[in-house]
Design an enzyme around this catalytic site. Structure first.
Site, PDB file in Angstrom:
ATOM      1  CE  LYS A 101      -3.919  -2.278   2.260  1.00 49.11           C
ATOM      2  NZ  LYS A 101      -4.938  -2.185   3.348  1.00 49.11           N
ATOM      3  CE1 TYR A 134      -9.454  -2.670   0.379  1.00 48.93           C
ATOM      4  CE2 TYR A 134      -8.459  -0.910  -0.914  1.00 48.93           C
ATOM      5  CZ  TYR A 134      -8.335  -2.005  -0.067  1.00 48.93           C
ATOM      6  OH  TYR A 134      -7.089  -2.438   0.317  1.00 48.93           O
ATOM      7  CG  ASN A 189      -3.729  -2.349   6.837  1.00 53.42           C
ATOM      8  OD1 ASN A 189      -3.594  -2.034   5.665  1.00 53.42           O
ATOM      9  ND2 ASN A 189      -4.745  -3.067   7.279  1.00 53.42           N
ATOM     10  CG  HIS A 204      -5.260  -6.215  -0.351  1.00 48.27           C
ATOM     11  ND1 HIS A 204      -6.475  -6.150   0.291  1.00 48.27           N
ATOM     12  CD2 HIS A 204      -5.421  -7.106  -1.367  1.00 48.27           C
ATOM     13  CE1 HIS A 204      -7.341  -6.949  -0.333  1.00 48.27           C
ATOM     14  NE2 HIS A 204      -6.726  -7.535  -1.340  1.00 48.27           N
ATOM     15  CD  GLU A 251      -9.052  -8.747  -3.659  1.00 53.04           C
ATOM     16  OE1 GLU A 251      -7.886  -9.104  -3.366  1.00 53.04           O
ATOM     17  OE2 GLU A 251      -9.940  -8.549  -2.811  1.00 53.04           O
TER      18      GLU A 251
HETATM   19  P1  DAT Z   1      -7.993  -6.680   5.528  1.00 51.32           P
HETATM   20  O1  DAT Z   1      -7.206  -5.661   4.737  1.00 51.32           O
HETATM   21  O2  DAT Z   1      -7.195  -7.248   6.651  1.00 51.32           O
HETATM   22  O3  DAT Z   1      -8.630  -7.728   4.660  1.00 51.32           O
HETATM   23  P2  DAT Z   1     -10.636  -5.472   5.711  1.00 51.32           P
HETATM   24  O4  DAT Z   1     -10.944  -6.159   4.422  1.00 51.32           O
HETATM   25  O5  DAT Z   1     -11.580  -5.673   6.850  1.00 51.32           O
HETATM   26  O6  DAT Z   1      -9.184  -5.874   6.248  1.00 51.32           O
HETATM   27  O7  DAT Z   1     -10.528  -3.903   5.469  1.00 51.32           O
HETATM   28  C1  DAT Z   1      -9.905  -3.387   4.309  1.00 51.32           C
HETATM   29  C2  DAT Z   1      -9.024  -2.238   4.709  1.00 51.32           C
HETATM   30  O8  DAT Z   1      -9.815  -1.167   5.221  1.00 51.32           O
HETATM   31  C3  DAT Z   1      -8.040  -2.552   5.844  1.00 51.32           C
HETATM   32  O9  DAT Z   1      -6.871  -3.153   5.380  1.00 51.32           O
HETATM   33  C4  DAT Z   1      -7.793  -1.198   6.441  1.00 51.32           C
HETATM   34  C5  DAT Z   1      -9.124  -0.508   6.282  1.00 51.32           C
HETATM   35  N1  DAT Z   1      -9.929  -0.628   7.514  1.00 51.32           N
HETATM   36  C6  DAT Z   1     -10.552  -1.741   7.966  1.00 51.32           C
HETATM   37  N2  DAT Z   1     -11.207  -1.509   9.116  1.00 51.32           N
HETATM   38  C7  DAT Z   1     -11.006  -0.194   9.399  1.00 51.32           C
HETATM   39  C8  DAT Z   1     -11.410   0.678  10.455  1.00 51.32           C
HETATM   40  N3  DAT Z   1     -12.182   0.245  11.454  1.00 51.32           N
HETATM   41  N4  DAT Z   1     -10.996   1.968  10.408  1.00 51.32           N
HETATM   42  C9  DAT Z   1     -10.223   2.423   9.385  1.00 51.32           C
HETATM   43  N5  DAT Z   1      -9.814   1.651   8.364  1.00 51.32           N
HETATM   44  C10 DAT Z   1     -10.185   0.370   8.368  1.00 51.32           C
HETATM   45 MG    MG Z   2     -10.095  -7.618   3.216  1.00 48.99          MG
END
Ligand code: DAT
Ligand code: MG
Length: 139
Positions: free
Chosen positions: A11, A51, A114, A117, A128
Site C-alpha cells: 500500500k 474496495y 496497514n 493487502h 482482484e
Molecule cells: P484486511 O485488509 O485485513 O482484509 P478489511 O478487508 O476488513 O481488512 O478492510 C480493508 C481495509 O480497510 C483494511 O486493510 C484497512 C481498512 N480498515 C478496515 N477496518 C477499518 C477501520 N475500522 N478503520 C479504518 N480503516 C479500516
Molecule cells: Mg479484506
C-alpha cells in the site's frame, strides 16, 4: 480444495516509507513465487471500485483517499494454500494485534494505513488479480 494463487498490494504508506524491498524479501523468504507484478498509482475511481465491498463502512472514503494517494505494488503470488498462507504472513488488519514478525507488525503504522493487502478467499484473489492484470499474459 484451496487454490495456489493469491493477490496482494503493497500500500502507499509502505511504498512511501521505502519498504518495498524489505516486504518483497519477506514474501520471497516465505516461499511465494511472483506470477505478475505492477508498480502504479490507482485513480480514486479505481480505489473505489476495488474496495466496493466496503462502501457502506464509515471508513470507506478515507480508505479510497489513502489507496489513491500514491503508488502501490500489485502482485499475483503463487504457493500451496496461497490465500491462507499469505494472510498468516501479513498478520491481523490492525497492526497493534498483528503477530510479531508479520509484515503488518513490522511495517504498518495504523489500522487504516496497514502496509499491505492480501485477498481473503480464492474467489476474491481471482477477481482482484483480474482487476489489476486483465489482459496481462501470465505463467
Ligand atoms: P484486511 O485488509 O485485513 O482484509 P478489511 O478487508 O476488513 O481488512 O478492510 C480493508 C481495509 O480497510 C483494511 O486493510 C484497512 C481498512 N480498515 C478496515 N477496518 C477499518 C477501520 N475500522 N478503520 C479504518 N480503516 C479500516
Ligand atoms: Mg479484506
Amino acid at each position: 480444495m484451496s487454490g495456489n494463487r493469491t493477490f496482494t498490494m503493497i500500500k502507499p504508506d509502505a511504498v512511501k516509507a521505502g519498504h518495498i524491498g524489505a516486504i518483497l524479501s519477506k514474501i520471497n523468504e516465505a516461499g511465494f513465487r511472483i506470477v505478475a507484478m505492477k508498480y502504479y498509482k490507482l485513480s480514486r475511481e479505481m480505489a473505489q471500485k476495488f474496495y466496493e465491498i466496503h462502501k457502506e463502512r464509515p471508513f470507506y472514503g478515507e480508505l479510497c483517499d489513502f489507496m489513491s494517494s500514491g503508488p502501490i505494488v500489485a502482485a499475483i503470488l503463487e504457493k500451496e494454500n496461497a490465500v491462507a498462507e499469505f494472510r498468516k504472513l501479513i498478520g491481523s488488519t490492525n497492526p497493534a494485534e498483528a503477530a510479531p514478525g508479520t509484515i503488518r507488525a513490522l511495517y504498518a503504522t495504523s489500522l487504516g494505513e496497514n502496509a499491505i493487502h492480501g485477498a481473503d478467499s480464492d474467489e476474491n484473489a481471482l477477481i482482484e488479480g483480474s482487476f489489476h492484470f486483465a489482459g496481462t499474459e501470465m505463467y
